[in-house]
Design a protein around this motif. Sequence first.
Motif, PDB file in Angstrom:
ATOM      1  N   ALA A 237       0.820  -1.209   0.000  1.00  0.00           N
ATOM      2  CA  ALA A 237       0.000   0.000   0.000  1.00  0.00           C
ATOM      3  C   ALA A 237       0.856   1.261   0.000  1.00  0.00           C
ATOM      4  CB  ALA A 237      -0.937   0.003   1.206  1.00  0.00           C
ATOM      5  N   TYR A 238       2.129   1.122   0.352  1.00  0.00           N
ATOM      6  CA  TYR A 238       3.074   2.247   0.416  1.00  0.00           C
ATOM      7  C   TYR A 238       4.463   1.647   0.564  1.00  0.00           C
ATOM      8  CZ  TYR A 238       2.285   1.111   5.356  1.00  0.00           C
ATOM      9  OH  TYR A 238       2.138   0.442   6.547  1.00  0.00           O
ATOM     10  N   GLY A 239       5.481   2.466   0.474  1.00  0.00           N
ATOM     11  CA  GLY A 239       6.841   1.981   0.628  1.00  0.00           C
ATOM     12  C   GLY A 239       7.075   1.458   2.030  1.00  0.00           C
ATOM     13  N   SER A 240       7.535   0.227   2.125  1.00  0.00           N
ATOM     14  CA  SER A 240       7.685  -0.410   3.429  1.00  0.00           C
ATOM     15  C   SER A 240       8.791   0.245   4.249  1.00  0.00           C
ATOM     16  CB  SER A 240       7.996  -1.899   3.254  1.00  0.00           C
ATOM     17  OG  SER A 240       6.954  -2.554   2.568  1.00  0.00           O
ATOM     18  N   ILE A 241       8.491   0.495   5.521  1.00  0.00           N
ATOM     19  CA  ILE A 241       9.471   0.995   6.480  1.00  0.00           C
ATOM     20  C   ILE A 241       9.935  -0.195   7.323  1.00  0.00           C
ATOM     21  CG2 ILE A 241       9.813   2.480   8.497  1.00  0.00           C
ATOM     22  CD1 ILE A 241       7.559   4.294   7.309  1.00  0.00           C
ATOM     23  N   ASP A 269       6.731  -0.673   9.557  1.00  0.00           N
ATOM     24  CA  ASP A 269       5.489  -0.009   9.155  1.00  0.00           C
ATOM     25  C   ASP A 269       5.267  -0.418   7.703  1.00  0.00           C
ATOM     26  OD1 ASP A 269       3.445   1.691   8.367  1.00  0.00           O
ATOM     27  OD2 ASP A 269       4.240   3.438   9.421  1.00  0.00           O
ATOM     28  N   ALA A 270       4.421  -1.421   7.497  1.00  0.00           N
ATOM     29  CA  ALA A 270       4.245  -1.981   6.160  1.00  0.00           C
ATOM     30  C   ALA A 270       2.891  -2.665   6.083  1.00  0.00           C
ATOM     31  CB  ALA A 270       5.357  -2.988   5.851  1.00  0.00           C
ATOM     32  N   ALA A 271       2.285  -2.625   4.903  1.00  0.00           N
ATOM     33  CA  ALA A 271       1.003  -3.287   4.715  1.00  0.00           C
ATOM     34  C   ALA A 271       0.706  -3.362   3.224  1.00  0.00           C
ATOM     35  CB  ALA A 271      -0.109  -2.543   5.452  1.00  0.00           C
ATOM     36  N   CYS A 272      -0.287  -4.158   2.881  1.00  0.00           N
ATOM     37  CA  CYS A 272      -0.585  -4.415   1.481  1.00  0.00           C
ATOM     38  C   CYS A 272      -1.791  -3.612   0.999  1.00  0.00           C
ATOM     39  CB  CYS A 272      -0.863  -5.907   1.269  1.00  0.00           C
ATOM     40  SG  CYS A 272      -2.456  -6.465   1.947  1.00  0.00           S
ATOM     41  N   GLU A 273      -1.909  -3.568  -0.334  1.00  0.00           N
ATOM     42  CA  GLU A 273      -3.116  -3.085  -0.986  1.00  0.00           C
ATOM     43  C   GLU A 273      -3.808  -4.270  -1.646  1.00  0.00           C
ATOM     44  OE1 GLU A 273      -3.883  -0.698  -4.987  1.00  0.00           O
ATOM     45  OE2 GLU A 273      -3.279   0.658  -3.373  1.00  0.00           O
ATOM     46  N   LEU A 274      -5.086  -4.417  -1.377  1.00  0.00           N
ATOM     47  CA  LEU A 274      -5.874  -5.512  -1.943  1.00  0.00           C
ATOM     48  C   LEU A 274      -7.084  -4.940  -2.663  1.00  0.00           C
ATOM     49  CD1 LEU A 274      -6.483  -8.606  -2.148  1.00  0.00           C
ATOM     50  CD2 LEU A 274      -7.839  -8.319  -0.055  1.00  0.00           C
ATOM     51  N   ASP A 275      -7.227  -5.263  -3.947  1.00  0.00           N
ATOM     52  CA  ASP A 275      -8.383  -4.832  -4.733  1.00  0.00           C
ATOM     53  C   ASP A 275      -8.691  -3.350  -4.537  1.00  0.00           C
ATOM     54  OD1 ASP A 275      -8.706  -7.359  -5.804  1.00  0.00           O
ATOM     55  OD2 ASP A 275     -10.059  -8.007  -4.226  1.00  0.00           O
ATOM     56  N   GLY A 276      -7.626  -2.546  -4.525  1.00  0.00           N
ATOM     57  CA  GLY A 276      -7.786  -1.097  -4.489  1.00  0.00           C
ATOM     58  C   GLY A 276      -7.863  -0.489  -3.112  1.00  0.00           C
ATOM     59  N   TYR A 277      -7.740  -1.284  -2.047  1.00  0.00           N
ATOM     60  CA  TYR A 277      -7.871  -0.758  -0.682  1.00  0.00           C
ATOM     61  C   TYR A 277      -6.611  -1.041   0.132  1.00  0.00           C
ATOM     62  CZ  TYR A 277     -12.655   0.452  -1.600  1.00  0.00           C
ATOM     63  OH  TYR A 277     -13.779   1.042  -2.142  1.00  0.00           O
ATOM     64  N   ALA A 278      -6.226  -0.049   0.929  1.00  0.00           N
ATOM     65  CA  ALA A 278      -4.991  -0.118   1.697  1.00  0.00           C
ATOM     66  C   ALA A 278      -5.247  -0.627   3.108  1.00  0.00           C
ATOM     67  CB  ALA A 278      -4.353   1.271   1.775  1.00  0.00           C
ATOM     68  N   SER A 279      -4.234  -1.259   3.653  1.00  0.00           N
ATOM     69  CA  SER A 279      -4.139  -1.485   5.091  1.00  0.00           C
ATOM     70  C   SER A 279      -2.881  -0.767   5.569  1.00  0.00           C
ATOM     71  CB  SER A 279      -4.098  -2.984   5.410  1.00  0.00           C
ATOM     72  OG  SER A 279      -3.107  -3.629   4.631  1.00  0.00           O
ATOM     73  N   ASP A 280      -2.674  -0.706   6.891  1.00  0.00           N
ATOM     74  CA  ASP A 280      -1.565   0.096   7.421  1.00  0.00           C
ATOM     75  C   ASP A 280      -1.265  -0.389   8.838  1.00  0.00           C
ATOM     76  OD1 ASP A 280       0.332   2.027   7.855  1.00  0.00           O
ATOM     77  OD2 ASP A 280      -1.005   3.740   7.685  1.00  0.00           O
TER      78      ASP A 280
END
Length: 466
Positions: A237-241, A269-280
């Motif tokens: 979902a964003y660049g992994s920290i 601080d890292a998470a994925c994007e699934l089907d257009g939606y972010a987690s964090d």
Amino acid sequence: MNQPTELTIAIDVYRQRRERVLAALQAAGGGVALVPTAPEAIRNRDADYPYRHDSYFYYLTGFTEPEALLVLDASAAAGEPRAILFCRAKNVERETWEGFRFGPDGARDAFGLDAAFPVDDIDSELPRILAGKPALHYALSTSAEFDGKVRGWLDTVRARERSGVMAPAASHDLTPLLDDMRLVKDAHEIAIMRAAAHISALAHRRAMAVCRPGIREYELEAELLYTFRKHGAQSPAYGSIVAAGANACVLHYPAGNAVAKDGDLILIDAACELDGYASDITRTFPASGRYTPAQRELYDIVLAAQQAAVDATRPGVTFDAPHQAAVRVLAQGLLDTGIVDRTKFSTVDDVIAERAYARFYMHRTGHWLGMDVHDVGDYRERGVPVDADGVPPWRTLKPSMALTIEPGLYIRAADDVPERYWDIGIRIEDDAVVTPDGCELLTREVPVDADEIEALMRDAKAAAGS
């Protein structure tokens, strides 16, 4: 490009969203709304960045191909199409190189649109649609390239004024309407966000399980990325920290090649994007599997601050309420540990009033979450009376709003700070959805309690025979 999954194609969900926009535009006097998707971007020479659609466009269509535009005509005459898509035409040769394309007819049927045209016809078709309409609605001044295209279409309409054709007389920013819609999630969105949170939690658990002194930051990042893709997420979902030791005191530190040493904390601080939606998600854990006394002391302060913010997250309170709850706990902890000079600040109220905590906690406790990891939506109320300083009040939380809760402490080495706390950076972050009587945390499949984290890491080492 692969065909979207069944989860992505929820025709009724996207149609209902378009109908809401059309109804709002009709109530405002009608007109035409334009919502383009994102352009493709060149990485270098002839290589593109992986394509990612525009969030507004996807929110209203579910369509993921580039070179597309949604037109919503709130002034269409009876029987005329109101939801119109421009997209790439079917092209067997290009599909051999790039993969499946819906084409106008396929996209119209698959995504529940009234009409669709090849994007190559846009310069002839769009002026026809705009002619005689009272207003134009789009994201004003967000893209110089798209602004130029709009001017060209309007100029084409104006060139016909002598024949009685009139161009829209007004242009309005469409984003406040869409932002307010996106701020309150529907059941379809929450289901995807819950699934994304599950995958991200698995990734964090894996990183904790494989961590050991001597591992490099990029190795932990690789474990995260592997888990995201293995379980079906399209991308981070964003660049992994991934920050070892003192690097954790750098808020947006990218995963590097630093080696995790015995006694270091690891902040991920890292998470994925699934089907257009972010987690964090953010977790902070010991490289060796066991917190030092000083690390545990600060960790428990941050965890208590997060719990205070969680308890404060409920309908009817302001967006700022969780932050203030967390700040009070952090400020008291800084005072109790002596990190904030007790000879200068005698009470927690003094620490807060003078913002003495801000040296060690310099960000807010959360942000909106959704299609974008820092999702859209005003943080303060629009159209309400302002205070004496001209500032409007903070937005009030409502059920189905989604936000992060992420307090932290970042203690850099300094002469006026007790040495046992030097270079300790801690953040704990979870994703929350506001419920009718509080909030639901979507990301607690990965532990936050220090004892539970240590147990997870200890069990993983035992299972690996080390």
